[in-house]
Design a protein around this motif. Sequence first.
Motif, PDB file in Angstrom:
ATOM      1  N   ALA A  39     -22.793  65.021  57.945  1.00 60.43           N
ATOM      2  CA  ALA A  39     -23.517  64.071  57.109  1.00 60.43           C
ATOM      3  C   ALA A  39     -24.981  64.483  56.997  1.00 60.43           C
ATOM      4  O   ALA A  39     -25.684  64.587  58.004  1.00 60.43           O
ATOM      5  CB  ALA A  39     -23.407  62.669  57.704  1.00 60.43           C
ATOM      6  N   ARG A  40     -25.444  64.716  55.784  1.00 62.97           N
ATOM      7  CA  ARG A  40     -26.834  65.103  55.538  1.00 62.97           C
ATOM      8  C   ARG A  40     -27.407  64.203  54.446  1.00 62.97           C
ATOM      9  O   ARG A  40     -26.804  64.015  53.401  1.00 62.97           O
ATOM     10  CB  ARG A  40     -26.919  66.573  55.115  1.00 62.97           C
ATOM     11  CG  ARG A  40     -26.540  67.554  56.220  1.00 62.97           C
ATOM     12  CD  ARG A  40     -26.552  68.992  55.733  1.00 62.97           C
ATOM     13  NE  ARG A  40     -25.535  69.227  54.712  1.00 62.97           N
ATOM     14  CZ  ARG A  40     -25.771  69.521  53.444  1.00 62.97           C
ATOM     15  NH1 ARG A  40     -27.027  69.620  53.028  1.00 62.97           N
ATOM     16  NH2 ARG A  40     -24.783  69.710  52.590  1.00 62.97           N
ATOM     17  N   ILE A  41     -28.608  63.679  54.694  1.00 65.47           N
ATOM     18  CA  ILE A  41     -29.200  62.678  53.807  1.00 65.47           C
ATOM     19  C   ILE A  41     -30.692  62.928  53.672  1.00 65.47           C
ATOM     20  O   ILE A  41     -31.360  63.299  54.646  1.00 65.47           O
ATOM     21  CB  ILE A  41     -28.991  61.254  54.370  1.00 65.47           C
ATOM     22  CG1 ILE A  41     -27.505  60.945  54.530  1.00 65.47           C
ATOM     23  CG2 ILE A  41     -29.658  60.195  53.489  1.00 65.47           C
ATOM     24  CD1 ILE A  41     -27.233  59.786  55.456  1.00 65.47           C
ATOM     25  N   ALA A  62     -29.791  68.071  50.747  1.00 62.16           N
ATOM     26  CA  ALA A  62     -28.709  67.174  51.155  1.00 62.16           C
ATOM     27  C   ALA A  62     -27.925  66.727  49.932  1.00 62.16           C
ATOM     28  O   ALA A  62     -28.423  66.809  48.807  1.00 62.16           O
ATOM     29  CB  ALA A  62     -29.281  65.962  51.899  1.00 62.16           C
ATOM     30  N   VAL A  64     -27.036  63.600  49.252  1.00 62.99           N
ATOM     31  CA  VAL A  64     -27.298  62.202  48.923  1.00 62.99           C
ATOM     32  C   VAL A  64     -28.777  61.894  49.131  1.00 62.99           C
ATOM     33  O   VAL A  64     -29.394  62.364  50.090  1.00 62.99           O
ATOM     34  CB  VAL A  64     -26.447  61.256  49.800  1.00 62.99           C
ATOM     35  CG1 VAL A  64     -26.751  59.797  49.484  1.00 62.99           C
ATOM     36  CG2 VAL A  64     -24.965  61.537  49.616  1.00 62.99           C
ATOM     37  N   MET A  75     -27.312  65.865  43.347  1.00 61.36           N
ATOM     38  CA  MET A  75     -27.196  64.902  44.436  1.00 61.36           C
ATOM     39  C   MET A  75     -26.760  63.536  43.905  1.00 61.36           C
ATOM     40  O   MET A  75     -27.004  63.206  42.743  1.00 61.36           O
ATOM     41  CB  MET A  75     -28.551  64.744  45.152  1.00 61.36           C
ATOM     42  CG  MET A  75     -29.071  66.008  45.784  1.00 61.36           C
ATOM     43  SD  MET A  75     -30.767  65.811  46.442  1.00 61.36           S
ATOM     44  CE  MET A  75     -30.496  64.647  47.765  1.00 61.36           C
ATOM     45  N   SER A  97     -22.332  60.686  52.065  1.00 61.38           N
ATOM     46  CA  SER A  97     -22.680  62.077  52.361  1.00 61.38           C
ATOM     47  C   SER A  97     -21.513  62.868  52.939  1.00 61.38           C
ATOM     48  O   SER A  97     -21.515  64.101  52.901  1.00 61.38           O
ATOM     49  CB  SER A  97     -23.869  62.130  53.320  1.00 61.38           C
ATOM     50  OG  SER A  97     -23.486  61.746  54.622  1.00 61.38           O
TER      51      SER A  97
END
Length: 337
Positions: free
Chosen positions: A29-31, A158, A160, A184, A295
């Motif tokens: 998960a990358r935000i 990322a 998101v 994104m 994400s």
Amino acid sequence: MLESRDGQRAHVSERGALPLLDAIRDGNARISVIGSMNADYTVVASRLPKPGETINGGPLQLLPGGKSANQAAASARLGAHVNMFGAVGDDSNAKFLLGHLQDAGVDVSHVLHLSGASGTTVITVDEHGENTIVYSAGSNAKVSVEYVHESQKELTSAPVLGLCLESPMKTVCECARICHEAGMQVLLNDSPFVDHLPDELIKHADILLVNEHEMAQLLHIDEPDNDDWLGIDWSEVARQMQRFGFERAVVTLGADGCMVLDQGHATQVDAVTIDAVDTTGCGDAFMGTLLAGLSVGLELVDCARLGSYVSGYAATGVGAQASYGTAEQIQERFQTQ
């Protein structure tokens, strides 16, 4: 009538949502989150004061907050890698705010350090967990379009982006454009509420998050008698939201959970049952969960199901970031419910 994609009445229960937290904790998960970081000066009283009235309250607490910082912290505590973008001042609150974000696991290496005061809020909480909030922007008002351009590579690293409206509108719009055009998903929380969103922001935001009162103002819908929000025609609301410019949106309904609007259809998601201590930051915990779920590729309705648990857990503690739980803590709290 609530409709699912096949036109049948749709109702999503809580059962089975908690294991989805593992997908966030164990996934990649990358935000990116850009926006506000605030020092929350919070006092608890038996009730909220009336205009012009002075009442006694409990001890004053200094807690970390800011809608964007809260959302970033909530996501990071669930196991997501979160890059925070924004600005703090050169006061004592700056170190305090960044330290708490780092403790939550948020990467703050891209945050600006500017002269002047950091963002602050003054919050009063009553014995039922309801609150009033006054916001002073401070350094948050200095997050510029130029800063967005300088941070473009990191911002778009990322899948998101999380946005709210505690930063200058020009900055929010430009960030939405850059990130949307980079492919994104842009999740916009229309808070503090603005009823006339710029066309360019609507165009570049993929998902909208609002509460029921904000939705009614945005779409010029009359509020129902006796606050019977579940009784209104949510399929028509979903279609009106499409005409407004959002194919996907989530409308929070307090104790009634939320409605997920997707491609003209509406799905109800239940709230979890809790004894609320303080609702400050619960909406931000919900938003942070949506960001984390999206994400790792979860469906929007599943993200909302998880958000009910995460925001419910937050309501059992005092403050915003201080009340947020990890995936393990939330699973342990609700696994028997």
